[in-house]
Design a protein around this motif. Structure first.
Motif, short mmCIF file in Angstrom:
data_model
loop_
_atom_site.label_atom_id
_atom_site.label_comp_id
_atom_site.label_asym_id
_atom_site.label_seq_id
_atom_site.Cartn_x
_atom_site.Cartn_y
_atom_site.Cartn_z
N PRO A 524 0.83 -1.20 0.00
CA PRO A 524 0.00 0.00 0.00
C PRO A 524 0.87 1.26 0.00
O PRO A 524 2.08 1.19 0.24
N SER A 525 0.24 2.40 -0.29
CA SER A 525 0.94 3.68 -0.31
C SER A 525 2.28 3.55 -1.00
O SER A 525 3.36 3.78 -0.44
N ASN A 526 2.21 3.19 -2.27
CA ASN A 526 3.40 2.84 -3.04
C ASN A 526 4.19 4.09 -3.40
O ASN A 526 4.06 4.64 -4.49
N LYS A 527 5.03 4.56 -2.49
CA LYS A 527 5.75 5.81 -2.73
C LYS A 527 7.07 5.62 -3.47
O LYS A 527 7.66 6.60 -3.92
N HIS A 528 7.54 4.38 -3.59
CA HIS A 528 8.82 4.15 -4.25
C HIS A 528 8.69 3.56 -5.65
O HIS A 528 9.64 3.58 -6.42
N GLY A 529 7.53 2.98 -6.00
CA GLY A 529 7.31 2.45 -7.33
C GLY A 529 7.93 1.09 -7.57
O GLY A 529 8.59 0.51 -6.71
N HIS A 530 7.71 0.56 -8.79
CA HIS A 530 8.26 -0.73 -9.17
C HIS A 530 8.36 -0.82 -10.69
O HIS A 530 7.89 0.06 -11.41
N VAL A 531 9.00 -1.87 -11.17
CA VAL A 531 9.17 -2.12 -12.60
C VAL A 531 8.51 -3.44 -12.94
O VAL A 531 8.71 -4.45 -12.24
N LEU A 532 7.72 -3.44 -13.99
CA LEU A 532 6.97 -4.62 -14.41
C LEU A 532 7.46 -5.08 -15.77
O LEU A 532 7.77 -4.26 -16.64
N ALA A 541 5.44 -9.11 -30.51
CA ALA A 541 4.91 -7.82 -30.07
C ALA A 541 3.51 -7.55 -30.59
O ALA A 541 2.79 -6.71 -30.06
N GLY A 542 3.11 -8.27 -31.63
CA GLY A 542 1.76 -8.11 -32.17
C GLY A 542 0.72 -8.97 -31.49
O GLY A 542 -0.46 -8.94 -31.85
N SER A 543 1.12 -9.74 -30.48
CA SER A 543 0.20 -10.66 -29.81
C SER A 543 -0.86 -9.91 -29.01
O SER A 543 -0.66 -8.78 -28.58
N LYS A 544 -1.98 -10.59 -28.76
CA LYS A 544 -3.06 -10.01 -27.98
C LYS A 544 -3.09 -10.51 -26.55
O LYS A 544 -3.96 -10.10 -25.76
N THR A 545 -2.18 -11.41 -26.17
CA THR A 545 -2.10 -11.90 -24.80
C THR A 545 -0.65 -11.90 -24.35
O THR A 545 0.28 -11.87 -25.15
N PHE A 546 -0.44 -11.92 -23.03
CA PHE A 546 0.92 -11.83 -22.51
C PHE A 546 0.99 -12.40 -21.10
O PHE A 546 -0.03 -12.62 -20.42
N ALA A 547 2.22 -12.65 -20.66
CA ALA A 547 2.52 -12.95 -19.26
C ALA A 547 3.21 -11.73 -18.66
O ALA A 547 3.79 -10.92 -19.39
N TRP A 548 3.12 -11.58 -17.34
CA TRP A 548 3.80 -10.45 -16.71
C TRP A 548 4.41 -10.89 -15.38
O TRP A 548 4.00 -11.88 -14.77
N SER A 549 5.43 -10.15 -14.94
CA SER A 549 6.03 -10.38 -13.64
C SER A 549 6.66 -9.08 -13.17
O SER A 549 6.81 -8.13 -13.95
N ILE A 550 7.02 -9.01 -11.89
CA ILE A 550 7.66 -7.82 -11.32
C ILE A 550 9.07 -8.18 -10.90
O ILE A 550 9.28 -8.87 -9.89
N PRO A 551 10.09 -7.75 -11.65
CA PRO A 551 11.47 -8.05 -11.27
C PRO A 551 12.04 -7.08 -10.24
O PRO A 551 13.06 -7.39 -9.62
N LEU A 552 11.42 -5.90 -10.07
CA LEU A 552 11.99 -4.89 -9.18
C LEU A 552 10.89 -4.15 -8.43
O LEU A 552 10.02 -3.53 -9.04
N VAL A 553 10.93 -4.25 -7.11
CA VAL A 553 10.08 -3.44 -6.23
C VAL A 553 11.02 -2.48 -5.52
O VAL A 553 11.87 -2.89 -4.73
N CYS A 554 10.89 -1.19 -5.80
CA CYS A 554 11.90 -0.21 -5.41
C CYS A 554 11.78 0.21 -3.95
O CYS A 554 10.76 0.03 -3.30
N GLY A 555 12.87 0.84 -3.46
CA GLY A 555 12.94 1.34 -2.11
C GLY A 555 14.29 1.04 -1.49
O GLY A 555 15.25 0.67 -2.17
N ASP A 556 14.38 1.19 -0.17
CA ASP A 556 15.58 0.87 0.57
C ASP A 556 15.72 -0.65 0.64
O ASP A 556 14.81 -1.33 1.11
N PRO A 557 16.85 -1.21 0.20
CA PRO A 557 16.99 -2.67 0.23
C PRO A 557 16.81 -3.28 1.62
O PRO A 557 16.50 -4.46 1.74
N LYS A 558 16.98 -2.48 2.66
CA LYS A 558 16.79 -2.97 4.02
C LYS A 558 15.31 -3.15 4.36
O LYS A 558 14.98 -3.78 5.36
N ASP A 559 14.45 -2.58 3.52
CA ASP A 559 13.01 -2.69 3.71
C ASP A 559 12.56 -4.05 3.18
O ASP A 559 12.81 -4.38 2.01
N ALA A 560 11.85 -4.81 3.99
CA ALA A 560 11.40 -6.14 3.57
C ALA A 560 10.44 -6.08 2.39
O ALA A 560 10.26 -7.08 1.69
N ALA A 561 9.83 -4.93 2.15
CA ALA A 561 8.86 -4.80 1.06
C ALA A 561 9.53 -4.58 -0.29
O ALA A 561 8.84 -4.40 -1.30
#
Length: 686
Positions: A524-532, A541-561
């Motif tokens: 919640p309150s996503n103040k640092h953002g992420h990359v999808l 690239a012309g496809s109409k369906t896709f898979a997705w994942s999140i490789p990076l959830v930003c912030g201080d690495p010491k933060d468990a989130a």
């Protein structure tokens, strides 16, 4: 916190509260204090969390091997549009897809400097006010004029792209997103009291610049060409004549008293990021256009809901630039359709200084962050776009016809006919495994599947109750109607030239509540953002369906989130608010930031996306006090990195009498494009 002053007077512009790591100045002048306003998207569309339980039965098919073996499909990357003409890139299973980065990371800091790794060098290529046209005068902060500014490099530089003219010479295109009059002029107290000359200067400082640059010797340094004819140099401003093309050109929604046929808009505004086409033209994207108009509440009643959906200014607030004082078209009480003529992707030919910029209506109208191109497997042109606001959408355009190498006349029409899609995402983990702590679900990834929902194709609308031109002019409303997925400020979208994965920068969204936490927005309150990351079905690239994942959830690495693709977080750099993205030739992901919430200056970071170093994010540079890192661009030979240093010194309390930054020249701060290279000629990052 005290409001900034100018000449001892309180600036009325800065009385509105703001959020995040940006200063009040940036919030006001860049986006019209968007975060202080209500969220524009009030529809009941699903959030990611709402569709978690609707996991597609074909998830296994979509994801099986998709994140491990991809095909680039001839994407655009770095400074080499010619990459689009090459055969499909190697899959990640055969190429190394990133890594081989050995520089010592730059530590977070608040220095008033462009801070780079040991062994590297930097210089300023071009700065606000530098002469662009041969007859432009030298810049004089104390004696500015609109006539001079129309010939000089504009203000706040953002997107940059390089178009080669041989090995050691190139054209540099740069967007000029917005102006900060409180730092440009002494004693500025708002648009209502500004001189007409100041307003005209601001109009001329928007838009974009084309400048010729050349390599300095055999190094990675590049310099502005200052002698000779410089035949390609050009300034495009908020007053440059343009043209509409595509299905909405000539629509009643685009007609005005000055342009009764609806085909000749004037100027472009708030151009944020962009893209480069396979045929060597520039796509530049208009973003926060709502703040330039007045009297949005006085448009015809039938138009009012659409004006509201685009957060157009009501009344004549004192914090508005008041362009209407010199050009009546910015008063919507008199010209209600004028706002519809902004918010587009504009195509510009940098090699023809006499060409007319074209607003491509088939790509839709919203707050475009960028417009990045690639080719589908069958040769059709694909354009990825994000709408940079809280809870807005991700879009894709696929052309009807195929790209033909060397057939310029044919290729120039490709962006006028095709299908515009909006994305809908589905998660694949149960709600019980998503607690907002950043803990991964049982399958080990934040991931899922999705589909591209068609909105319009040529003159055919797929949206009930809306005509094709309505879909294109009011694209946000159309996306609302088809149930697109609300996102956390979709900004730049780039395709990896090695792996084919499509990466999306989701900058932040502090409005997300605990009830809206879900797999694709894991806190919640996503103040640092992420990359999808999006992986198109069949790697097409012309496809109409896709898979997705999140490789990076930003912030201080010491933060468990936080999450760095599973890499050891004790070895990564902290990062906050990802904004613009690019890739180097090896497929490493470069990320620039805007609005760092961790107390440091913004910067540029790089992260391998495949191999043993996947997720090993390191900071490559930081920008000066108050600045945002824009661009970025890694040249195809990987010997140079360009960054646009936007709004240096734009901090609370700053003014020309009390500048908080003196970068780059030791006096008043000047937005500039800089280049970084290795002192021994090595490849960037090696």
């Amino acid at each position: 916190m005290a409001n900034p002053t100018a000449g001892g007077r309180l600036l009325p512009l800065l009385s509105t509260p703001h959020k995040g790591g940006r200063s009040a100045l940036t919030c006001q002048f860049r986006c019209g204090n968007a975060c202080a306003h209500d969220v524009a998207n009030t529809t009941g569309n699903t959030y990611f969390g709402d569709v978690v339980k609707e996991a597609l039965s074909r998830r296994g098919v979509l994801r099986a091997g998709a994140l491990g073996a991809l095909v680039a499909g001839a994407g655009i990357a770095g400074a080499a549009p010619a990459l689009a003409d090459q055969p499909a890139a190697k899959s990640a299973g055969k190429g190394h897809g990133g890594g081989d980065l050995r520089f010592t990371p730059v530590a977070p800091n608040t220095d008033d400097a462009l801070t780079i790794p040991k062994g590297y060098r930097s210089s300023v290529v071009v700065r606000w006010g530098d002469p662009v046209l041969p007859d432009a005068p030298a810049f004089d902060f104390e004696d500015q004029s609109a006539e001079a500014q129309a010939k000089q490099f504009g203000y706040n530089c953002d997107y940059v792209t390089l178009l080669p003219m041989g090995r050691d010479r190139a054209l540099l295109w740069v967007n000029h997103e917005y102006t900060d009059e409180s730092l440009m002029f002494r004693d500025y107290t708002g648009g209502a009291e500004a001189t007409e000359e100041q307003i005209q200067i601001a109009l001329a400082a928007h838009g974009g610049s084309v400048v010729e640059i050349e390599r300095a010797g055999h190094t990675g340094e590049w310099k502005l060409v200052t002698e000779g004819r410089r035949r390609y140099n050009r300034r495009i401003t908020a007053q440059t004549p343009m043209a509409f093309s595509g299905p909405a050109a000539g629509s009643d929604l685009l007609r005005t008293a000055a342009d009764p046929k609806g085909r000749k808009p004037v100027g472009m505004l708030n151009n944020c990021s962009g893209g480069t086409t396979p045929w060597g033209t520039v796509l530049t994207a208009e973003e926060n256009i709502d703040q330039y108009f007045v009297n949005g509440d006085k448009v015809p009643a039938a138009q009012k809901p659409y004006i509201d959906r685009y957060t157009i200014t009501t009344g004549t607030p004192e914090d508005n630039r008041r362009f209407d004082r010199v050009e009546e078209r910015f008063d919507l009480a008199k010209h209600p359709n004028e706002a519809n003529r902004f918010g587009w992707v504009v195509e510009i030919d940098p090699f023809d200084p006499d060409s007319t910029p074209v607003k491509r209506t088939a790509l839709g109208r919203f707050k475009h962050e960028a417009a990045n191109t690639t080719l589908a497997r069958d040769g059709r042109v694909v354009v990825y776009m994000g709408d940079d606001s809280r809870f807005e959408y991700i879009y894709k355009f696929v052309s009807k016809d195929r790209y033909r190498h060397g057939n310029d006349r044919h290729n120039r029409s490709l962006l006028d006919e095709g299908t515009l899609y909006v994305a809908k995402f589905t998660g694949d983990s149960p709600d019980s495994e998503l607690d907002g702590s950043g803990k991964l679900p049982s399958d080990g990834e934040f991931d899922g599947s999705g589909e591209w929902i068609p909105l319009v194709s040529g003159n055919r609308s797929y949206v009930d109750g809306m005509s094709a031109d309505e879909v294109l002019v009011y694209t946000r409303v159309a996306a609302d109607k088809v149930g697109a997925t609300k996102m956390d400020r979709p900004e730049d979208i780039e395709r990896n030239p090695v792996t084919g994965g499509v990466y999306v920068a989701l900058t932040n969204n502090t409005n997300r509540t605990p009830a809206q936490v879900n797999e694709a927005n894991p806190r919640p309150s996503n103040k640092h953002g992420h990359v999808l990351e999006i992986v198109e079905r069949r790697d097409d690239a012309g496809s109409k369906t896709f898979a997705w994942s999140i490789p990076l959830v930003c912030g201080d690495p010491k933060d468990a989130a936080t999450y760095f693709a599973g890499f050891d977080k004790s070895k990564v750099s902290p990062i906050s608010c990802p904004d613009n993205l690019t890739f180097d030739k090896d497929g490493n992901l470069w990320i620039s930031t805007d609005g760092n919430e961790l107390g440091s200056n913004d910067g540029l970071f790089v992260m391998p996306v495949r191999g043993k170093d996947r997720g090993h994010l390191r900071q490559f540079l930081t920008v000066p006090v108050g600045a945002e890192t824009c661009g970025p661009l890694v040249t195809s030979d990987q010997r140079s990195v360009f960054v646009a240093v936007q709004h240096p010194g734009e901090t609370d309390g700053a003014s020309p009498d009390k500048p908080s930054s003196h970068w780059p020249d030791g006096d008043q701060p000047r937005p500039s494009v800089a280049v970084v290279w290795h002192g021994q000629g090595r490849k960037i990052g090696a």
